[in-house]
Enzyme design. Sequence first.
Site, PDB file in Angstrom:
ATOM      1  CG  HIS A   1      -5.119  -3.186   0.827  1.00 48.69           C
ATOM      2  ND1 HIS A   1      -4.285  -3.294  -0.260  1.00 48.69           N
ATOM      3  CD2 HIS A   1      -4.757  -2.042   1.462  1.00 48.69           C
ATOM      4  CE1 HIS A   1      -3.464  -2.255  -0.289  1.00 48.69           C
ATOM      5  NE2 HIS A   1      -3.731  -1.493   0.756  1.00 48.69           N
TER       6      HIS A   1
ATOM      7  CB  SER B   1      -0.985  -0.046   1.163  1.00 49.21           C
ATOM      8  OG  SER B   1      -2.076   0.806   0.919  1.00 49.21           O
TER       9      SER B   1
END
Length: 479
Positions: free
Chosen positions: A428, A293
């Site tokens: 995620h 990320s």
Amino acid sequence: MRTLATRTARVALGLCLTAAACGQSETDLSGQGGAGGWGSSGSESATSSGDTTSSSSSSGGTTSSSSSSSSGGTTSSSSSGTGPDETPVENESADCEVASLPEASALPKISKLPDPFTKLDGTSVSTKAEWHCRRQEIRKQAEKYIYGEKPTPDVVTGTVTANKVTVHVEAQGKAIDFSADIVLPSKGEAPFPAIVNVGGKGGFGGISLGESRMLDQGVAVIYYNHNEIGREGTAEQSRGKPNPGKFYDIYGGNHSAGLLMAWAWGASRILDVIQASGGDIIDPTGIGVTGCSRNGKGAFAIGAFDDRIALTIPHETSTAGVPAYRIADVLGKERTDHNYFGLNWLSNNFEPFVFKNNVSNAVKLPIDTHALIAMMAPRGLLVLENPHQAQMGAPAGHTATAAGAAAYKALGVEKNVSYHSKVAETAHCSYKNEYTDLLVKNISKFLKHEGEAPGEFVVGSGGSLSMADWVDWEAPTLE
């Protein structure tokens, strides 16, 4: 003239801490000469998932080096850019001069991904020697329009022990100190290959590849607390305000470098210390970087701007990482305006290219992320994505990676870049078991100097676009 390895060894022994003390010019001491790889001739919030706000050589030693990212030097031929018998340098193309770049207002619109093989003078790259200097053009374009400048410190010193790297940096009459934790594997022998994790040990997000998975491969983990170097402010409220952090303590909160470049700068200083330490604990030719990320954005920047990184593994980065800016604006899930005004990851220099009034201004960029991927060649790159998380922009990431891979192919090292997004729907930044085969192969090749590079693209459903829609140029075969 002494080689880089000899100069570094003398500095590590404390015999000379400045160029004058060694009887050399600053350029000679910079570390930019030596072996090279080219030859001489909605936005992510501060709390989004996964975003990170025994060895026989256990003794440490003090090291010292003079680091440079801009001074010139010699280059030598190599097909891989890193290896046990080579001395990696921060910027292999630093000997190339780059003409003044136009201001953003003077740049033309380019709807598709710009041809990375077209030089600033409009001619095409046809040889590896020309590509060597085209890389420097791309680097300077990326600094001017996207990331901000990566400055050169005056002095870098530090220590490497079995559990920590300490770093002392001096520049502009100021000094900072920071450190990174090391976890060594229980198998294998020093010097160990290592993976730099963007994110401190025990910090938010951890290492998405898994510490035990790295250690089981005989790879040390270096936990880099990047937020100490450049601290994120309040989401949606930071743009236009001075950046805090140790990088900015030296260079000022209004320095052109956004957080990603500040993080890249800090990682390079860690590498300076490891390289100058003599390689008793960590192998300076077998260092990779990873993050997921926002930390993956940082890993991508670190790998792009330091040629000593043998393997870059960005994981689900979203915009400001691997995905092409032009395509991110079209996909609309994490547009450039969402990203730019979310947090100060990118330089203020990027503002002319931000989506505005329902128009994508990223088409004015003379490069895109595919050019940064091209700039990494021939070093290892493994991009890990997840098409099930639409905000992460996997189709834009795949297109950028495939386009950037053209440079790897042109250099005859197309297997040095791999991509994987064919995974089950999971959270995620969670590790996907589907990644393991390519991960192990890339670690073996680029960090352990064993086996062959896999060069595989494994693309998940919904994770790609038509290349013809975004690429209208062909890669040359570079002689």
